[in-house]
Each structure stands twice: as structure tokens, then as C-alpha cells.
Write an enzyme that holds these catalytic residues in place. Structure first.
Site, PDB file in Angstrom:
ATOM      1  N   TRP A 160     -17.274  -6.124  27.249  1.00 44.13           N
ATOM      2  CA  TRP A 160     -16.148  -5.879  28.167  1.00 44.13           C
ATOM      3  C   TRP A 160     -16.462  -6.310  29.600  1.00 44.13           C
ATOM      4  O   TRP A 160     -15.569  -6.356  30.429  1.00 44.13           O
ATOM      5  CB  TRP A 160     -15.801  -4.379  28.174  1.00 44.13           C
ATOM      6  CG  TRP A 160     -17.014  -3.509  28.355  1.00 44.13           C
ATOM      7  CD1 TRP A 160     -17.716  -2.889  27.362  1.00 44.13           C
ATOM      8  CD2 TRP A 160     -17.697  -3.213  29.576  1.00 44.13           C
ATOM      9  NE1 TRP A 160     -18.807  -2.231  27.885  1.00 44.13           N
ATOM     10  CE2 TRP A 160     -18.815  -2.405  29.251  1.00 44.13           C
ATOM     11  CE3 TRP A 160     -17.485  -3.538  30.916  1.00 44.13           C
ATOM     12  CZ2 TRP A 160     -19.711  -1.932  30.202  1.00 44.13           C
ATOM     13  CZ3 TRP A 160     -18.377  -3.074  31.866  1.00 44.13           C
ATOM     14  CH2 TRP A 160     -19.478  -2.282  31.511  1.00 44.13           C
ATOM     15  N   LYS A 184     -13.977 -11.685  18.447  1.00 40.05           N
ATOM     16  CA  LYS A 184     -13.700 -10.251  18.497  1.00 40.05           C
ATOM     17  C   LYS A 184     -14.089  -9.749  19.883  1.00 40.05           C
ATOM     18  O   LYS A 184     -15.255  -9.511  20.177  1.00 40.05           O
ATOM     19  CB  LYS A 184     -14.477  -9.485  17.425  1.00 40.05           C
ATOM     20  CG  LYS A 184     -13.879  -8.096  17.242  1.00 40.05           C
ATOM     21  CD  LYS A 184     -14.884  -6.989  17.056  1.00 40.05           C
ATOM     22  CE  LYS A 184     -15.645  -6.526  18.239  1.00 40.05           C
ATOM     23  NZ  LYS A 184     -14.898  -5.829  19.300  1.00 40.05           N
ATOM     24  N   PRO A 185     -13.094  -9.610  20.768  1.00 37.00           N
ATOM     25  CA  PRO A 185     -13.430  -9.123  22.109  1.00 37.00           C
ATOM     26  C   PRO A 185     -13.660  -7.609  22.084  1.00 37.00           C
ATOM     27  O   PRO A 185     -13.310  -6.935  21.120  1.00 37.00           O
ATOM     28  CB  PRO A 185     -12.173  -9.456  22.917  1.00 37.00           C
ATOM     29  CG  PRO A 185     -11.066  -9.517  21.916  1.00 37.00           C
ATOM     30  CD  PRO A 185     -11.660  -9.866  20.584  1.00 37.00           C
ATOM     31  N   ALA A 186     -14.236  -7.081  23.153  1.00 36.01           N
ATOM     32  CA  ALA A 186     -14.446  -5.629  23.255  1.00 36.01           C
ATOM     33  C   ALA A 186     -13.091  -4.936  23.333  1.00 36.01           C
ATOM     34  O   ALA A 186     -12.164  -5.445  23.976  1.00 36.01           O
ATOM     35  CB  ALA A 186     -15.268  -5.329  24.501  1.00 36.01           C
ATOM     36  N   GLU A 260     -27.150 -12.809  23.036  1.00 31.83           N
ATOM     37  CA  GLU A 260     -27.270 -12.605  24.493  1.00 31.83           C
ATOM     38  C   GLU A 260     -27.229 -11.105  24.716  1.00 31.83           C
ATOM     39  O   GLU A 260     -26.162 -10.493  24.630  1.00 31.83           O
ATOM     40  CB  GLU A 260     -26.106 -13.290  25.225  1.00 31.83           C
ATOM     41  CG  GLU A 260     -26.084 -14.795  25.099  1.00 31.83           C
ATOM     42  CD  GLU A 260     -27.210 -15.485  25.842  1.00 31.83           C
ATOM     43  OE1 GLU A 260     -27.877 -14.847  26.685  1.00 31.83           O
ATOM     44  OE2 GLU A 260     -27.440 -16.670  25.570  1.00 31.83           O
ATOM     45  N   ARG A 288     -22.301  -7.559  42.236  1.00 40.71           N
ATOM     46  CA  ARG A 288     -21.260  -8.322  41.543  1.00 40.71           C
ATOM     47  C   ARG A 288     -20.797  -7.459  40.371  1.00 40.71           C
ATOM     48  O   ARG A 288     -21.620  -6.903  39.648  1.00 40.71           O
ATOM     49  CB  ARG A 288     -21.830  -9.655  41.053  1.00 40.71           C
ATOM     50  CG  ARG A 288     -20.787 -10.630  40.606  1.00 40.71           C
ATOM     51  CD  ARG A 288     -21.395 -12.012  40.489  1.00 40.71           C
ATOM     52  NE  ARG A 288     -22.496 -12.015  39.541  1.00 40.71           N
ATOM     53  CZ  ARG A 288     -22.470 -12.609  38.347  1.00 40.71           C
ATOM     54  NH1 ARG A 288     -21.400 -13.256  37.959  1.00 40.71           N
ATOM     55  NH2 ARG A 288     -23.522 -12.583  37.556  1.00 40.71           N
ATOM     56  N   GLU A 391     -31.061  -0.032  31.281  1.00 45.85           N
ATOM     57  CA  GLU A 391     -30.052  -0.748  32.079  1.00 45.85           C
ATOM     58  C   GLU A 391     -29.183   0.286  32.792  1.00 45.85           C
ATOM     59  O   GLU A 391     -28.618   1.160  32.144  1.00 45.85           O
ATOM     60  CB  GLU A 391     -29.129  -1.537  31.140  1.00 45.85           C
ATOM     61  CG  GLU A 391     -29.584  -2.905  30.794  1.00 45.85           C
ATOM     62  CD  GLU A 391     -28.474  -3.681  30.061  1.00 45.85           C
ATOM     63  OE1 GLU A 391     -28.109  -3.269  28.952  1.00 45.85           O
ATOM     64  OE2 GLU A 391     -28.006  -4.686  30.601  1.00 45.85           O
TER      65      GLU A 391
HETATM   66  P1  NAD Z   1     -21.962  -3.338  23.130  1.00 41.98           P
HETATM   67  O1  NAD Z   1     -23.165  -3.844  22.452  1.00 41.98           O
HETATM   68  O2  NAD Z   1     -21.646  -1.904  23.025  1.00 41.98           O
HETATM   69  O3  NAD Z   1     -20.663  -4.106  22.599  1.00 41.98           O
HETATM   70  C1  NAD Z   1     -20.569  -5.513  22.600  1.00 41.98           C
HETATM   71  C2  NAD Z   1     -19.562  -5.943  21.546  1.00 41.98           C
HETATM   72  O4  NAD Z   1     -20.062  -5.569  20.267  1.00 41.98           O
HETATM   73  C3  NAD Z   1     -18.198  -5.287  21.665  1.00 41.98           C
HETATM   74  O5  NAD Z   1     -17.219  -6.233  21.295  1.00 41.98           O
HETATM   75  C4  NAD Z   1     -18.267  -4.167  20.643  1.00 41.98           C
HETATM   76  O6  NAD Z   1     -16.993  -3.807  20.134  1.00 41.98           O
HETATM   77  C5  NAD Z   1     -19.095  -4.815  19.565  1.00 41.98           C
HETATM   78  N1  NAD Z   1     -19.792  -3.893  18.669  1.00 41.98           N
HETATM   79  C6  NAD Z   1     -20.207  -2.632  18.905  1.00 41.98           C
HETATM   80  N2  NAD Z   1     -20.838  -2.133  17.815  1.00 41.98           N
HETATM   81  C7  NAD Z   1     -20.823  -3.116  16.872  1.00 41.98           C
HETATM   82  C8  NAD Z   1     -21.320  -3.240  15.561  1.00 41.98           C
HETATM   83  N3  NAD Z   1     -21.970  -2.248  14.949  1.00 41.98           N
HETATM   84  N4  NAD Z   1     -21.121  -4.392  14.901  1.00 41.98           N
HETATM   85  C9  NAD Z   1     -20.484  -5.416  15.488  1.00 41.98           C
HETATM   86  N5  NAD Z   1     -20.006  -5.380  16.732  1.00 41.98           N
HETATM   87  C10 NAD Z   1     -20.175  -4.233  17.427  1.00 41.98           C
HETATM   88  O7  NAD Z   1     -22.089  -3.815  24.641  1.00 41.98           O
HETATM   89  P2  NAD Z   1     -21.064  -3.560  25.836  1.00 41.98           P
HETATM   90  O8  NAD Z   1     -21.217  -2.162  26.302  1.00 41.98           O
HETATM   91  O9  NAD Z   1     -19.706  -4.058  25.493  1.00 41.98           O
HETATM   92  O10 NAD Z   1     -21.636  -4.566  26.932  1.00 41.98           O
HETATM   93  C11 NAD Z   1     -22.690  -4.258  27.761  1.00 41.98           C
HETATM   94  C12 NAD Z   1     -23.982  -4.837  27.231  1.00 41.98           C
HETATM   95  O11 NAD Z   1     -23.846  -6.243  27.072  1.00 41.98           O
HETATM   96  C13 NAD Z   1     -25.143  -4.645  28.179  1.00 41.98           C
HETATM   97  O12 NAD Z   1     -26.301  -4.307  27.446  1.00 41.98           O
HETATM   98  C14 NAD Z   1     -25.305  -6.021  28.811  1.00 41.98           C
HETATM   99  O13 NAD Z   1     -26.572  -6.292  29.321  1.00 41.98           O
HETATM  100  C15 NAD Z   1     -24.949  -6.910  27.680  1.00 41.98           C
HETATM  101  N6  NAD Z   1     -24.552  -8.223  28.162  1.00 41.98           N
HETATM  102  C16 NAD Z   1     -25.412  -9.275  27.971  1.00 41.98           C
HETATM  103  C17 NAD Z   1     -25.080 -10.530  28.456  1.00 41.98           C
HETATM  104  C18 NAD Z   1     -25.997 -11.693  28.265  1.00 41.98           C
HETATM  105  O14 NAD Z   1     -25.534 -12.809  28.431  1.00 41.98           O
HETATM  106  N7  NAD Z   1     -27.261 -11.494  27.920  1.00 41.98           N
HETATM  107  C19 NAD Z   1     -23.859 -10.721  29.123  1.00 41.98           C
HETATM  108  C20 NAD Z   1     -23.013  -9.631  29.298  1.00 41.98           C
HETATM  109  C21 NAD Z   1     -23.367  -8.386  28.798  1.00 41.98           C
END
Ligand code: NAD
Length: 487
Positions: A160, A184-186, A260, A288, A391
Site C-alpha cells: 500500500w 493484486k494490489p494491497a 522486494e 518522504r 522497520e
Molecule cells: P505486506 O507484506 O503486509 O503486504 C504486501 C502485499 O502482500 C499486500 O498486497 C498484501 O495484501 C499481500 N499479502 C499479505 N499476506 C499475503 C499472503 N499470505 N499471501 C500473498 N499475499 C499476501 O506489506 P505491506 O504492509 O503492504 O507493505 C509494507 C512492507 O513492504 C514493508 O516491509 C516495506 O519495507 C515493504 N516494501 C518493500 C519495498 C521494496 O522495494 N523492497 C517497497 C515498498 C514496500
């Protein structure tokens, strides 16, 4: 999809049409509520995809695959280029949508749209330059010919915190490579993805090449798609915890993974740094998106001689930021994404304070409506506090004092992550020497912002696998095919 009345005043209604987008058709639905993080109020409701919907999306991506793969690179390139132009034309509506559903300040949302669109332009260019290889074997007796072919159907899962850019950073190279995708977006920020799919349709992306679905069952949907032998690629951006689960699931069908994941970036300031430049860089690297970035500076290591001046300067800058809803043009620090995010930040800060840290500004959540945490600076933080290991994902800058270059390197590397790091010093030789020893995929030297579509983005250690962007990003969506040739 229904919209909160407030919406129409902020964004072009044409940009936020119906729900699931499968095989070029829009399927409206309900079930996932999207909240305005600055109030907690309902913003919109979008469709909640079932496992059957996900299977239909794979069918659609499969039906479109042969045609898209056979589409000349020039034509794929021109479609991506038109998508870039449409995003640029609609930049203000997209930025408003991002500010509404994600909460980030408009200035950051505008920056994200420009960055996101740039991935389409970059990969429109790369689509026509897919590399190949022709060599003699070392013995001189035969020829080696290497072609790159599209890897196949790709599942793209995005977080997200950059609702537009994390999607374009995957869709751009996938389409340029000749793959069809399911995004599949958040579920916190689905509106931007659907708006971009609308623009993709207008740009001429054929039905089934890009499919978008939102779900409240991400694990079930992801597992179902990964179990389908037609899916050959998973490109995931999100937390390291979810990344580990998905890697295990992908292993069952030996699906190629680009990951990522999370970060814990050190920001090192040496005594010889230009203080004003370091403070400018610190504000960008920390603030940011109000700190909700994987590259966000998470640990400030500041050398003893400049420490007090740095803390004073950072405190003054953080205190001066205007807090408010992202869509208010005056806002410099928007809300966090959810109440849970505020709770996590509060836990990390409270533990650090209890362990002897001192807040020079901020230090506890704001009590008004919405999910706000104020810009905070902590000094005298123990180097082993949980805030140094996890984090923060919020506007909190913990500062640690160090003495020697070796100590800075040791502290910087004391983490399972290795995504981004920053060094400020006037001595480039010193910065490069220290930088060589830092375990990171990306290093900013006298720069607080490093993301660039033309550069390889990604991490080492548990921050991920593979790279996005740059000249190698397209290869994540391709398989080399070796022809042993004799003639
Ligand atoms: P998250 O891992 O909770 O969710 C990311 C995505 O995965 C969402 O679309 C979510 O719905 C989905 N998801 C959740 N559980 C799942 C499962 N069991 N199977 C498949 N999909 C699932 O992360 P978040 O809270 O949305 O984002 C923040 C995290 O993303 C932080 O850790 C951040 O560092 C990381 N991030 C990394 C980068 C990068 O380029 N390295 C960029 C942006 C964010």
C-alpha cells in the site's frame, strides 16, 4: 464500487470505475472497504475476489499470452509509452487518489506518480532492446546462441505504501518482456491500481494482458494462482515475513520469484559531513511518505563530533512540519496507513524511551481523529533496542552516536536487512571505502533519495531477491534460451 461523496470533489470520477478487471471486463462488487486514514471514515468499497475469480484471471492471462508474446516489441513499446503519457496527463487526479487512500502528502503523491509513470517510459524504451548473445565455445568448435523469451504468466503482488509505483515497476518490465500479468494490489489502496488499469485500457493494452483483482484473502488467492502450472513468475513487494511465506508456497511449483522486501536503512553521518546537506538528505530519507518507505532511514548513526548539531538541526526541521490529511496541499506529514501502524510505532518508541532514549520532539501518538503520529526525534537510543532491529515505517528518527569508521560499519550491518543505506561525508574516498563494507543493495552517498527507474532497485540479505528497474529489470520476466548451434 461505490464512493464516498467527498471523492468527487477530489478526483475525476472517470478514473475510478468498477471493481475487478479480468480479461478486459470490469466486474463490480463489494466487500473491501477503503478508509481515509486521515479520518478513519469510509472512502470507497471495492470488490472482493474469490478463488474462482483468481482462476478466471489466470485463464484470461493465459488466453492473452500467445498474442501478446507475438506482438512486435515496437508495438508493445508504443502501448507502454501511451500509458506513460496518459498517467502524465492524469497526474493530478492520480496523485489526489493516492493522497486520499494512502494518506501521503500531495507533494509526495505527485512525486510518486511521476516516478511511477517513468517506469512505463523506461520499459517502453527497453522493450525494443532485449539483449541476446552469440559466441564461439572456448574450444572454438561450436556456437552458442542465447535468446531471451518471456517467462510466462506473472502474478504481481504490491504493498500500500506506493500504490502506483510498485505496480508500474512490475507491469512495465513484464509487458515489455512479453508477459501477461495478474496484479493484486494491497486492499488498503486499491483505487489507484484500478484507475491505472482504466488508463491502460485507454492506452490500448489488449484484454487479458493486465488483470487486476482485490481480495480480503490474499494468502488463499496467491496460493491458488501459484499452484496453477501456467503461472511461472511471482513478483512480490511487501514485508519480509509475507515474502518468506510466498517463497515457500512458490517452491511447491518451482515458480521464479522476484522479492522486494523490508528494509532497515542506516543513515551514517561523519564528522566531516556538510551539516546542512546531511540534514536535507535526512529529511528526504526519513520523511518522504511520512517514513512509510522501504528505503526510509531507520537508524541514524552520527559521529560524536557532529552529533549534537545534527540532533538539534533535525529536531528543528521535524518540529516545523505541518501535519494533516494528505490531500490538504499544505500538509507535509500525513497520517499513517492504519491504527495498527500507529500502535506499532508507539510500541517501538515507548520501548526505546523506557530503555533510556530521550525524545527531542514528538514521542507519542496524536489523539485527534485519524491515524496520526507526529514527527519524532529520539537521542541516546540503545543500539540493541527493538527500534534498531524492526522497520519503524513512520516519522520517527532514532539517533545513535558512534566514534570510529569501523564502529559505523559494524552497527550498520547489524541487521537481517540490506536494502538501502546512506552515507554523508565530504571525503568521497572515505565514503566509498566505508560503503564497500556495507551490506546493502543500494547506497546513497551524499544523497537522501536514490530511487530511479533507470537504476537497479533491490536488496541483499533478507531484503529480497532480484532487482527491479534499470537494464536488468526486464530480465526478471524472461528466461534465457540457449541454442547449441552447428552449421
Ligand atoms: P505486506 O507484506 O503486509 O503486504 C504486501 C502485499 O502482500 C499486500 O498486497 C498484501 O495484501 C499481500 N499479502 C499479505 N499476506 C499475503 C499472503 N499470505 N499471501 C500473498 N499475499 C499476501 O506489506 P505491506 O504492509 O503492504 O507493505 C509494507 C512492507 O513492504 C514493508 O516491509 C516495506 O519495507 C515493504 N516494501 C518493500 C519495498 C521494496 O522495494 N523492497 C517497497 C515498498 C514496500
Amino acid at each position: 464500487m461505490t464512493f464516498h461523496a467527498k471523492f468527487s470533489g477530489y478526483a475525476d470520477p472517470a478514473l475510478h470505475s468498477a471493481g475487478l478487471y479480468i480479461g478486459g471486463k470490469w466486474q463490480s462488487g463489494r466487500g473491501i472497504t477503503v478508509l481515509d486514514p486521515s479520518t478513519g471514515n469510509l472512502l470507497a468499497e471495492v470488490a472482493d475476489a474469490s478463488i474462482e475469480d483468481a482462476q478466471r484471471a489466470v485463464d484470461a492471462a493465459h488466453a492473452a499470452a500467445a498474442g501478446w508474446r507475438a506482438t512486435p516489441a515496437r508495438q508493445r513499446s508504443e502501448i507502454l509509452r501511451r500509458w506513460y503519457q496518459l498517467m502524465t496527463q492524469h497526474a493530478e487526479e492520480l496523485a489526489t487518489l493516492i493522497a486520499l487512500e494512502n494518506g501521503k502528502a500531495l507533494v509526495d503523491a505527485r512525486g510518486e506518480v511521476a516516478y511511477a509513470a517513468e517506469f512505463f517510459r523506461w520499459y517502453a524504451e527497453e522493450a525494443t532492446r532485449i539483449p541476446g548473445e552469440f559466441r564461439r565455445t572456448p574450444s572454438g568448435s561450436h556456437n552458442i546462441l542465447v535468446d531471451h523469451e518471456p517467462i510466462g504468466i506473472a502474478v504481481l503482488i504490491t504493498p500500500w505504501n506506493f500504490p502506483a509505483a510498485m505496480a508500474t515497476r512490475k507491469i512495465g518490465p513484464a509487458l515489455a518482456a512479453g508477459c501477461t500479468v495478474i496484479l493484486k494490489p494491497a486492499s488498503e489502496t486499491p483505487l489507484t491500481a484500478y484507475a491505472m488499469a482504466r488508463l491502460g485500457e485507454e492506452a490500448g493494452v489488449p484484454p487479458g494482458v493486465v488483470n487486476v483483482l482485490t481480495t480480503s484473502n490474499p494468502g488463499g488467492i496467491a496460493n491458488a494462482m501459484l499452484a496453477d502450472s501456467r503461472v511461472r513468475k511471482l513478483s512480490f513487494t511487501g514485508s519480509t515475513g509475507v515474502g518468506r511465506v510466498l517463497l515457500a508456497e512458490a517452491a511447491k511449483s518451482v515458480v521464479s520469484c522476484s522479492m522486494e522486501l523490508g528494509g532497515n536503512a542506516p543513515f551514517i553521518v561523519f564528522d566531516d559531513a556538510d551539516l546542512e546537506a546531511a540534514l536535507d538528505g535526512a529529511m528526504i530519507a526519513k520523511m518522504r511518505n511520512a517514513g512509510e518507505a522501504c528505503t526510509a532511514a531507520n537508524r541514524f548513526y552520527v559521529q560524536a563530533g557532529i552529533h549534537d548539531a545534527f540532533v538539534a538541526g533535525l529536531t528543528a526541521r521535524m518540529m516545523s512540519l505541518k501535519i494533516g490529511p494528505g490531500y490538504d496541499p499544505e500538509t507535509q506529514c500525513g497520517p499513517m496507513i492504519t491504527q495498527n501502524a500507529v500502535r506499532k510505532i508507539d510500541r517501538l518508541v515507548s520501548e526505546a524511551l523506557a530503555a533510556g532514549a530521550r525524545a527531542t520532539t514528538g514521542g507519542k501518538p496524536l489523539t485527534e481523529n485519524g491515524y496520526f503520529y507526529p514527527p519524532t526525534v529520539l537521542e541516546n537510543v540503545p543500539v540493541n533496542a527493538s527500534i534498531a532491529r524492526e522497520e519503524i515505517f513512520g516519522p520517527v528518527a532514532p539517533v545513535y552516536k558512534f566514534e570510529s569508521d569501523d564502529e559505523a560499519i559494524r552497527l550498520a550491518n547489524n541487521t537481517e536487512y540490506g536494502l538501502a543505506a546512506y552515507i554523508y561525508s565530504r571525503d568521497l574516498k572515505r565514503a566509498m571505502t566505508v560503503g564497500k563494507h556495507i551490506e546493502t543493495g543500494m547506497l546513497g552517498i551524499n544523497r537522501g533519495l536514490m530511487s530511479d527507474p533507470a537504476a537497479p532497485f533491490g536488496g541483499v540479505k533478507q531484503s529480497g531477491l532480484g532487482r527491479e528497474g534499470g537494464v536488468t529489470g526486464i530480465l526478471e520476466f524472461m528466461e534465457p534460451k540457449y541454442y547449441a548451434v552447428d552449421y
